[in-house]
Scaffold this active site. Structure first.
Site, mmCIF file in Angstrom:
data_model
loop_
_atom_site.group_PDB
_atom_site.id
_atom_site.type_symbol
_atom_site.label_atom_id
_atom_site.label_comp_id
_atom_site.label_asym_id
_atom_site.label_seq_id
_atom_site.Cartn_x
_atom_site.Cartn_y
_atom_site.Cartn_z
ATOM 1 N N CYS A 111 44.432 52.969 13.795
ATOM 2 C CA CYS A 111 45.374 52.791 14.904
ATOM 3 C C CYS A 111 46.795 52.548 14.386
ATOM 4 O O CYS A 111 47.021 51.643 13.577
ATOM 5 C CB CYS A 111 44.941 51.621 15.780
ATOM 6 S SG CYS A 111 46.076 51.422 17.167
ATOM 7 N N ASN A 211 38.538 65.173 12.695
ATOM 8 C CA ASN A 211 39.169 64.860 13.990
ATOM 9 C C ASN A 211 40.650 65.231 13.959
ATOM 10 O O ASN A 211 41.334 65.010 12.964
ATOM 11 C CB ASN A 211 38.994 63.354 14.273
ATOM 12 C CG ASN A 211 39.826 62.857 15.449
ATOM 13 O OD1 ASN A 211 40.638 61.961 15.294
ATOM 14 N ND2 ASN A 211 39.635 63.429 16.614
HETATM 15 C C1 FMN Z 1 45.140 57.109 24.575
HETATM 16 C C2 FMN Z 1 44.548 57.092 23.194
HETATM 17 C C3 FMN Z 1 43.882 55.953 22.767
HETATM 18 C C4 FMN Z 1 43.304 55.928 21.490
HETATM 19 N N1 FMN Z 1 42.590 54.814 21.121
HETATM 20 C C5 FMN Z 1 41.910 54.841 19.938
HETATM 21 C C6 FMN Z 1 41.030 53.770 19.592
HETATM 22 O O1 FMN Z 1 40.817 52.824 20.340
HETATM 23 N N2 FMN Z 1 40.404 53.848 18.381
HETATM 24 C C7 FMN Z 1 40.586 54.913 17.516
HETATM 25 O O2 FMN Z 1 39.994 54.949 16.444
HETATM 26 N N3 FMN Z 1 41.400 55.917 17.842
HETATM 27 C C8 FMN Z 1 42.035 55.923 19.032
HETATM 28 N N4 FMN Z 1 42.796 57.002 19.385
HETATM 29 C C9 FMN Z 1 42.856 58.167 18.483
HETATM 30 C C10 FMN Z 1 41.760 59.171 18.835
HETATM 31 O O3 FMN Z 1 40.481 58.601 18.651
HETATM 32 C C11 FMN Z 1 41.872 60.443 17.970
HETATM 33 O O4 FMN Z 1 41.752 60.066 16.628
HETATM 34 C C12 FMN Z 1 43.210 61.136 18.167
HETATM 35 O O5 FMN Z 1 43.561 61.254 19.533
HETATM 36 C C13 FMN Z 1 43.190 62.550 17.536
HETATM 37 O O6 FMN Z 1 42.174 63.339 18.128
HETATM 38 P P1 FMN Z 1 42.523 64.451 19.275
HETATM 39 O O7 FMN Z 1 43.609 65.334 18.707
HETATM 40 O O8 FMN Z 1 41.227 65.163 19.498
HETATM 41 O O9 FMN Z 1 43.019 63.698 20.470
HETATM 42 C C14 FMN Z 1 43.410 57.048 20.633
HETATM 43 C C15 FMN Z 1 44.087 58.176 21.080
HETATM 44 C C16 FMN Z 1 44.648 58.213 22.338
HETATM 45 C C17 FMN Z 1 45.354 59.470 22.790
#
Ligand code: FMN
Length: 338
Positions: A111, A211
């Protein structure tokens, strides 16, 4: 790696768990609460992860945080994600989430939000790989279920520690690593660099989950096959579009990807999602949370921009649902008239 023409990938093995399909919903704070996870799971997810949970908040028994770790048994297996910078607090929190039903405990080293990194949690841990290792060892020793870890590439471009931290994870007994291929300093800028994910897969023996920026089913499969990862995790692209999950699950099972639903069928599902969230959270908490979801489900609807603006101003659940239902009726009668 292509397993066979008819079954293009294998189950993801995390300790004794065989996860099929190897498709995971990303933890998203403020979004992936248990209602949302239970609604999205049947689209074809093999694993769901809670929003990240503060180990310190669990230590002090915060009621809201306890709600976040309480599993209602609709998801199996389910992973609970923890963040914090103190190994003994993380170990205590891991024992607690295990008691509350977690099948996997996931550690957040990804995070980038200042409210987390200012207390040295999340991606800030990557500035101190020794500390990461202490946390991982403490959590692994605390529970009888698999421990996994999710991280970014490093704090910044000049400190890409992901291979080092993942090797330490493997030595510490962590059973799988998820890599969101951006640095913490990047937040969500630029694009996820899947070359790093492929490199990590070559560097360690435990399963790697890739990811970042997977927003199309065929792209997701290509990324999985070219990087060689054992599983993929999807985040933002599923919001308002859980059918992307089904399309990828189709491809993973060796079928053609099914077509996406019509815009009005998307809205019908949005109503189901809305009602489930009101039942779970009550109107006052659900209405603001659901605004962003409805805005996404409206994609493809004529006049979506104006409808989004209108919905942003509405305070009541019934009023919002009336707008959605009127929209379905309007779009379908226009289609019949055309
Ligand atoms: C609104 C939001 C909240 C997120 N909260 C977390 C979280 O609580 N824990 C975490 O490991 N990643 C969190 N992430 C990151 C996502 O798990 C992921 O790694 C990131 O969005 C990239 O993947 P994507 O391109 O498929 O969205 C969050 C992302 C977003 C957009």
């Amino acid at each position: 790696m292509l397993v066979s023409e008819s079954m293009p990938c294998a189950p993801l093995k995390i300790g004794p768990l065989h996860i099929w399909p190897p498709l995971i919903l990303a933890p998203m704070s403020g979004v992936t609460n248990r209602t949302m996870r239970a609604l999205y799971r049947p689209f074809g997810l093999g694993l769901t992860v809670t929003e990240f949970v503060s180990s310190n908040a669990l230590k002090y028994g915060s009621r809201r945080t306890m709600e976040m770790i309480d599993q209602h048994g609709l998801e199996k297996p389910v992973s609970t994600q923890l963040w914090g910078d103190d190994p003994s607090t993380m170990a205590m929190a891991a024992r607690l989430v295990r008691e509350c039903g977690a099948d996997i405990v996931d550690i957040n080293f990804g995070c980038p939000a200042p409210k987390v990194t200012k207390t040295n949690g999340g991606s800030a841990c990557l500035r101190d790989p020794d500390r990461c290792e202490e946390i991982m060892r403490a959590v692994v020793a605390a529970v009888d279920v698999p421990v996994t870890m999710k991280m970014r590439l490093g704090w910044s471009e000049d400190a890409l520690v992901y291979v080092d931290v993942a090797r330490r994870a493997q030595c510490a007994g962590v059973q799988a690593v998820t890599l969101h291929a951006r640095t913490a300093k990047q937040f969500y800028r630029g694009s996820a660099d899947w070359e790093h994910i492929a490199r990590l897969k070559r560097a360690i023996d435990i399963p790697v989950i890739g990811n970042g920026d997977l927003d199309d089913a065929h792209l997701a499969m290509r990324r999985m096959q070219t990087s060689g990862v054992d599983g993929i995790m999807l985040g933002r692209a599923t919001l308002g579009n859980p059918w992307l999950i089904s399309q990828i699950a189709d491809l993973m099972e060796g079928r053609e990807a099914r077509p996406l639903p019509s815009p009005t069928d998307r809205l019908r599902f949005a109503i189901v999602h809305y009602r489930a969230m009101v039942d779970e959270l009550g109107e006052a908490r659900a209405v603001p949370q659901m605004r962003k979801h409805i805005a996404l489900y409206l994609k493809g609807i004529p006049g979506a921009a104006m409808l989004r603006e209108r919905i942003m101003r509405i305070e009541g659940a019934n009023e919002t649902l009336d707008v959605v239902e009127e929209t379905i009726a309007r779009v379908e009668s226009q289609a019949l008239a055309a």
